[in-house]
Design an enzyme around this catalytic site. Structure first.
Site, short mmCIF file in Angstrom:
data_model
loop_
_atom_site.label_atom_id
_atom_site.label_comp_id
_atom_site.label_asym_id
_atom_site.label_seq_id
_atom_site.Cartn_x
_atom_site.Cartn_y
_atom_site.Cartn_z
N HIS A 1 0.80 -1.23 0.00
CA HIS A 1 0.00 0.00 0.00
C HIS A 1 0.83 1.28 0.00
O HIS A 1 0.29 2.37 0.00
CB HIS A 1 -0.93 0.01 1.22
CG HIS A 1 -0.17 0.26 2.51
ND1 HIS A 1 0.55 -0.70 3.13
CD2 HIS A 1 -0.04 1.37 3.25
CE1 HIS A 1 1.11 -0.20 4.23
NE2 HIS A 1 0.77 1.06 4.33
C1 UD1 Z 1 -1.63 5.38 6.35
C2 UD1 Z 1 -0.29 5.82 6.95
C3 UD1 Z 1 0.74 4.72 6.70
C4 UD1 Z 1 0.24 3.37 7.21
C5 UD1 Z 1 -1.12 3.07 6.58
C6 UD1 Z 1 -1.67 1.75 7.08
C7 UD1 Z 1 0.29 8.23 6.89
C8 UD1 Z 1 1.11 9.24 6.21
N1 UD1 Z 1 0.21 7.02 6.29
O1 UD1 Z 1 -1.45 5.25 4.95
O2 UD1 Z 1 1.93 5.05 7.41
O3 UD1 Z 1 1.17 2.38 6.84
O4 UD1 Z 1 -2.00 4.13 6.92
O5 UD1 Z 1 -2.89 1.45 6.48
O6 UD1 Z 1 -0.27 8.50 7.93
N2 UD1 Z 1 -8.97 5.11 2.61
C9 UD1 Z 1 -10.17 4.48 2.62
N3 UD1 Z 1 -10.69 4.12 3.83
C10 UD1 Z 1 -10.07 4.36 5.00
C11 UD1 Z 1 -8.83 5.01 4.97
C12 UD1 Z 1 -8.30 5.38 3.76
O7 UD1 Z 1 -10.77 4.25 1.58
O8 UD1 Z 1 -10.60 3.98 6.07
C13 UD1 Z 1 -8.39 5.48 1.29
C14 UD1 Z 1 -8.68 6.91 0.90
O9 UD1 Z 1 -8.85 6.93 -0.46
C15 UD1 Z 1 -7.40 7.63 1.26
C16 UD1 Z 1 -6.35 6.57 1.02
O10 UD1 Z 1 -6.98 5.33 1.35
O11 UD1 Z 1 -7.21 8.77 0.50
C17 UD1 Z 1 -5.11 6.73 1.85
O12 UD1 Z 1 -5.41 6.85 3.23
P1 UD1 Z 1 -4.37 7.62 4.23
O13 UD1 Z 1 -4.81 7.48 5.63
O14 UD1 Z 1 -4.14 9.01 3.73
O15 UD1 Z 1 -3.01 6.85 3.99
P2 UD1 Z 1 -2.70 5.29 3.96
O16 UD1 Z 1 -2.19 4.95 2.62
O17 UD1 Z 1 -3.83 4.48 4.51
#
Ligand code: UD1
Length: 363
Positions: free
Chosen positions: A209
């Protein structure tokens, strides 16, 4: 002593659970310890959040900041503006943050500026790669925290090199392993492998991811092609993170698995532990899975140029790899022993006890 415990994203929940259990244990023994649990809402899908609360017996958050997704600046800013009034209202003695996600750094910044002491669990890890958002989060959090609770000796060395005085650093071990040990029986009782029709078979467990792997069309296309090829020989189980799924959709990459490639929804904690323990090989870019596979001594290939968790390589079963080497290294690793390496010191299931003792000592 009043603690504000902060959790925001999936890998935070297994680090908070043992702290809550330990606080409860001490309260039963008459300790004057109080806590409030703050969920920032960085992760909000049931499969990324609620399922972990249910499986790990974490109480419902006292406060949910509901920040949701956004760019780094937007997400960080939203956590900060919503966390500040909580600190004003609750007036904690300590804000306890875990890991390296945006929520960790945002809450640290708020508390430090309000003169509230911050304890950072999993302090001192460094990838030395500032293109990773998490590395920025780690550096900022550790620069501001008052108590740096580290999982391994390399983390202490990193902090000393950055000029952190010894009296702020405590080597406590890996708190995620507390959760792993406490949940092993439940993990082994799960039925995911039977449901997938691969119980007793050799299979590869994949999670990917990181933006560096999945946010680029070329990189993600190559990864998915390689996994499809690999799955022709050995079943591949790939619970797909929402970020990865979103990028596949954007790039028009098919998510129909071949018969060997099982692309499934994100799995809960117990299923992930079972997959990690029973896999012939783990392929990942997650920090947590590098550690869990090390504990189980399951061979692991980490698709990253570096790791902030070097003990998983020097002591554990992990190795770093690149897209160019992946195919050969999968083949080589499948020829090696089923169990590799050892579990590092203080990854023993008793870290939460040492963390709460360190906090009590500071009073
Ligand atoms: C975040 C953390 C990363 C961790 C990962 C574990 C930061 C910078 N990154 O990355 O260190 O390894 O979590 O999962 O804090 N989304 C959903 N549903 C959710 C959450 C996210 O659909 O419940 C999607 C959204 O499109 C969002 C994308 O995933 O824009 C990324 O989510 P985000 O929390 O920004 O970063 P992660 O890649 O999950």
């Amino acid at each position: 002593m009043k603690l504000l415990l902060v959790a925001g994203a999936r890998p935070n929940f297994m680090k908070i659970a043992p702290l809550i259990r330990e606080i409860g244990r001490r309260r039963q023994d008459g300790a004057a310890l109080e806590f409030r649990l703050v969920h920032t809402g960085q992760h909000y899908d049931a499969k990324m959040s609620e399922v972990f609360f249910a499986e790990l017996g974490i109480p419902a958050p006292d406060i949910n900041l509901d920040v949701g997704s956004g760019s780094h600046a937007v997400q960080t800013a939203n956590v900060m503006t919503r966390f500040e009034p909580v600190c004003l209202e609750e007036r904690p003695d300590w804000v306890v943050v875990v890991g390296d996600v945006n929520s960790t750094m945002a809450c640290t910044l708020v508390a430090a500026k309000m003169g509230i002491r911050v304890a950072h669990v999993e302090a001192g890890l460094r990838s030395f790669d500032r293109t990773m958002p998490e590395e920025i989060n780690r550096i900022v959090t550790d620069a501001l925290a008052d108590l740096l609770l580290t999982p391994s000796e390399d983390a202490n060395e990193n902090l000393r090199r950055e000029g952190v005085p010894d009296n702020k650093i405590r080597l406590v071990g890996n708190v995620m392993i507390d959760t792993l040990v406490a949940n092993l029986e439940k993990a082994r009782a799960g039925t995911l492998l039977q449901d997938l029709g691969i119980a007793g078979e050799e299979f590869i467990y994949v999670t990917l991811h990181r933006p560096a792997n999945v946010d680029g069309r070329e990189s993600l296309t190559r990864i998915m092609d390689e996994l499809r090829r690999c799955a022709d020989r050995c079943p591949v189980v790939f619970p797909m993170h929402p970020r990865t799924r979103k990028m596949c959709e954007e790039f028009g990459i098919s998510l129909n698995g071949s018969s060997g490639l099982r692309i499934i929804e994100p799995v809960g904690y117990h299923a992930s532990l079972a997959l990690t323990e029973q896999a012939r090989l783990v392929i990942t870019d997650s920090g947590g899975l590098q550690e869990e596979s090390t504990y189980f001594r399951t061979p692991c290939l980490t698709l990253r140029p570096n790791t902030e968790r070097p003990v998983t390589v020097t002591v554990g079963s992990n190795g770093l790899t690149t897209m160019g080497r992946l195919r050969d290294e999968i083949a080589e690793t499948l020829q090696r022993a089923r169990r590799l390496g050892e579990s590092p010191p203080l990854w023993d299931g008793n870290t939460a006890g040492r963390i709460v003792a360190a906090l009590v000592d500071e009073e």
